[in-house]
Design an enzyme around this catalytic site. Structure first.
Site, PDB file in Angstrom:
ATOM      1  N   HIS A  81       0.510  -0.998   0.143  1.00 35.41           N
ATOM      2  CA  HIS A  81       0.008  -0.176  -0.059  1.00 35.41           C
ATOM      3  C   HIS A  81       0.808   1.204  -0.216  1.00 35.41           C
ATOM      4  O   HIS A  81       1.816   1.475   0.772  1.00 35.41           O
ATOM      5  CB  HIS A  81      -0.863   0.099   1.301  1.00 35.41           C
ATOM      6  CG  HIS A  81      -1.603   1.249   1.364  1.00 35.41           C
ATOM      7  ND1 HIS A  81      -1.749   2.135   2.534  1.00 35.41           N
ATOM      8  CD2 HIS A  81      -2.640   1.721   0.583  1.00 35.41           C
ATOM      9  CE1 HIS A  81      -2.721   2.929   2.339  1.00 35.41           C
ATOM     10  NE2 HIS A  81      -3.146   2.834   1.160  1.00 35.41           N
TER      11      HIS A  81
ATOM     12  N   HIS B 293       0.963  10.641  -2.177  1.00 35.42           N
ATOM     13  CA  HIS B 293      -0.468  10.652  -1.466  1.00 35.42           C
ATOM     14  C   HIS B 293      -0.737  11.980  -0.657  1.00 35.42           C
ATOM     15  O   HIS B 293      -1.747  12.619  -0.781  1.00 35.42           O
ATOM     16  CB  HIS B 293      -0.143   9.532  -0.273  1.00 35.42           C
ATOM     17  CG  HIS B 293      -1.586   8.971   0.291  1.00 35.42           C
ATOM     18  ND1 HIS B 293      -2.228   9.893   1.118  1.00 35.42           N
ATOM     19  CD2 HIS B 293      -2.332   7.962   0.004  1.00 35.42           C
ATOM     20  CE1 HIS B 293      -3.318   9.311   1.492  1.00 35.42           C
ATOM     21  NE2 HIS B 293      -3.479   8.310   0.934  1.00 35.42           N
TER      22      HIS B 293
END
Length: 271
Positions: free
Chosen positions: A3, A39
């Site tokens: 992830h 992110h």
């Protein structure tokens, strides 16, 4: 699947931990041009939110890792999830351009050796209201004669929306395969399993066209085991080695294994 793998050092780290898939976050400018794998804040607990790489550099690097015969080739790495961060491209026009741009970048930086790089890509769009991205992607594929690469492309809507709404969106797009359905939440929070169970049920229901169901981001051993027992096809985790270890133990090693390149990610697994 590892992830939030957003720079080259983290790519090497997760591949080294045994991940056969990586999720990368793709940011765009207001015109729909992909710029970075990044992110940002907030992100999962116990992770750095600010790692990043130029998207062109990233795609070229994973191209090397997934090209047989390349000195950097990593046989186990077969799957890449592009988590699209489209909040800076709010208009349908910008989202359409973003789809065009990602198609261009894949052809220029990943498939530049005429498709020798072999990874599959899951294009993960947050909301069904952002289907202009998919239309732009499809438009560019057809315009540039890239249709042969459709076999490497799958789709996902990632914002935990109503499954009936997602189904309707795919119907409008005439997409009837290569569909993964995600369900999840940051590891900082807990999430019920109602929608995940529903997605698994729809996967096994004719006419829904869901090929795989995956959940994110699970880090605890018991959470991963519970998801596997429910019947998920994939687990996204910040600790890839935890899943690798679980799959080597009874009773899970009797039922599951990590997917390899010989497995078709667009076919529903029938035990």
């Amino acid at each position: 699947m590892g992830h939030m793998v957003d720079d080259l050092k983290m790519v090497d780290y997760y591949v080294g931990k045994g991940a056969n898939g990586l999720e990368l976050d793709v940011t765009f400018n207001s015109n729909g041009v992909a710029e970075y794998t990044f992110h940002g804040v907030p992100c999962d607990c116990f992770r750095s939110c600010t790692r990043y790489e130029n998207i062109n550099t990233y795609l070229d690097y994973v191209r090397q890792l997934t090209t047989p015969g390349d000195p950097k080739f990593q046989e186990k790495l077969i799957f890449l999830i592009m988590d699209l961060k489209l909040k800076n491209s709010p208009s349908s026009y910008a989202q359409f351009n973003a789809g065009i741009n990602i198609a261009d970048k894949l052809s220029q930086y990943y498939w530049k050796d005429d498709g020798k790089a072999r990874a599959y890509f899951l294009i993960s769009v947050p909301y069904v209201s952002q289907t202009a991205f998919i239309r732009g992607f499809q438009h560019r594929f057809e315009e540039k004669g890239l249709e042969k690469y459709y076999e490497k492309i799958g789709w996902d809507f990632s914002a935990n929306e109503d499954l009936n709404s997602i189904r309707a969106a795919y119907q409008k797009l005439n997409i009837t395969g290569h569909i993964w359905q995600s369900d999840g939440i940051t590891n900082c929070l807990t999430r019920g399993d109602t929608r995940l169970k529903e997605a698994i049920s729809k996967r096994d229901t004719p006419g829904w066209h869901i090929n795989k169901v995956y959940t994110w981001s699970l880090d605890k051993v018991n959470s991963i085991k519970y998801a596997l027992n429910l019947g998920v096809d994939g687990v996204m985790s910040n600790y890839a080695e935890t899943l690798v270890t679980i799959l080597s133990e009874d009773p899970f090693k009797q039922k599951f294994r990590l997917a390899t390149y010989e497995d078709n990610p667009w076919e529903t697994f029938k035990p």
